[in-house]
Write a protein that holds these residues in place. Structure first.
Motif, mmCIF file in Angstrom:
data_model
loop_
_atom_site.group_PDB
_atom_site.id
_atom_site.type_symbol
_atom_site.label_atom_id
_atom_site.label_comp_id
_atom_site.label_asym_id
_atom_site.label_seq_id
_atom_site.Cartn_x
_atom_site.Cartn_y
_atom_site.Cartn_z
ATOM 1 N N SER A 50 0.833 -1.193 0.000
ATOM 2 C CA SER A 50 0.000 0.000 0.000
ATOM 3 C C SER A 50 0.871 1.247 0.000
ATOM 4 O O SER A 50 1.675 1.454 0.910
ATOM 5 C CB SER A 50 -0.906 0.008 1.226
ATOM 6 N N THR A 51 0.686 2.072 -1.011
ATOM 7 C CA THR A 51 1.435 3.329 -1.058
ATOM 8 C C THR A 51 0.912 4.314 -0.018
ATOM 9 O O THR A 51 1.642 5.214 0.398
ATOM 10 C CB THR A 51 1.364 3.959 -2.453
ATOM 11 N N HIS A 52 -0.331 4.137 0.427
ATOM 12 C CA HIS A 52 -0.872 5.027 1.461
ATOM 13 C C HIS A 52 -0.154 4.817 2.792
ATOM 14 O O HIS A 52 0.094 5.775 3.525
ATOM 15 C CB HIS A 52 -2.380 4.799 1.628
ATOM 16 N N CYS A 54 2.941 3.878 3.096
ATOM 17 C CA CYS A 54 4.250 4.525 2.924
ATOM 18 C C CYS A 54 4.129 6.035 3.110
ATOM 19 O O CYS A 54 4.984 6.652 3.756
ATOM 20 C CB CYS A 54 4.814 4.228 1.544
#
Length: 68
Positions: A50-52, A54
């Motif tokens: 999940s880039t969220h 990060c």
């Protein structure tokens, strides 16, 4: 009198602890990403990444460094 005699040791020790703490603050934000990176490289699969998460971790670490 004993505290005055240990002054030569306490000042460099305090500086060493300060530098180690500063290094931990800077590089400590990267350490949690290492196992995830290794797993993604090993499996060649980024499912579940999940880039969220990060983004939240990066913002939290930047704020922590600015607060410090």
């Amino acid at each position: 009198m004993a505290a005055e005699g240990l002054g030569w040791l306490l000042v460099p020790l305090h500086q060493l602890v300060s530098w180690v703490a500063a290094g931990a603050m800077v590089f400590g934000g990267v350490v949690p990403y290492i196992p995830q990176y290794r797993d993604i490289r090993r499996t060649q699969n980024a499912d579940g990444f999940s880039t969220h998460v990060c983004l939240v971790l990066l913002v939290a670490n930047i704020l922590r460094i600015l607060f410090w």
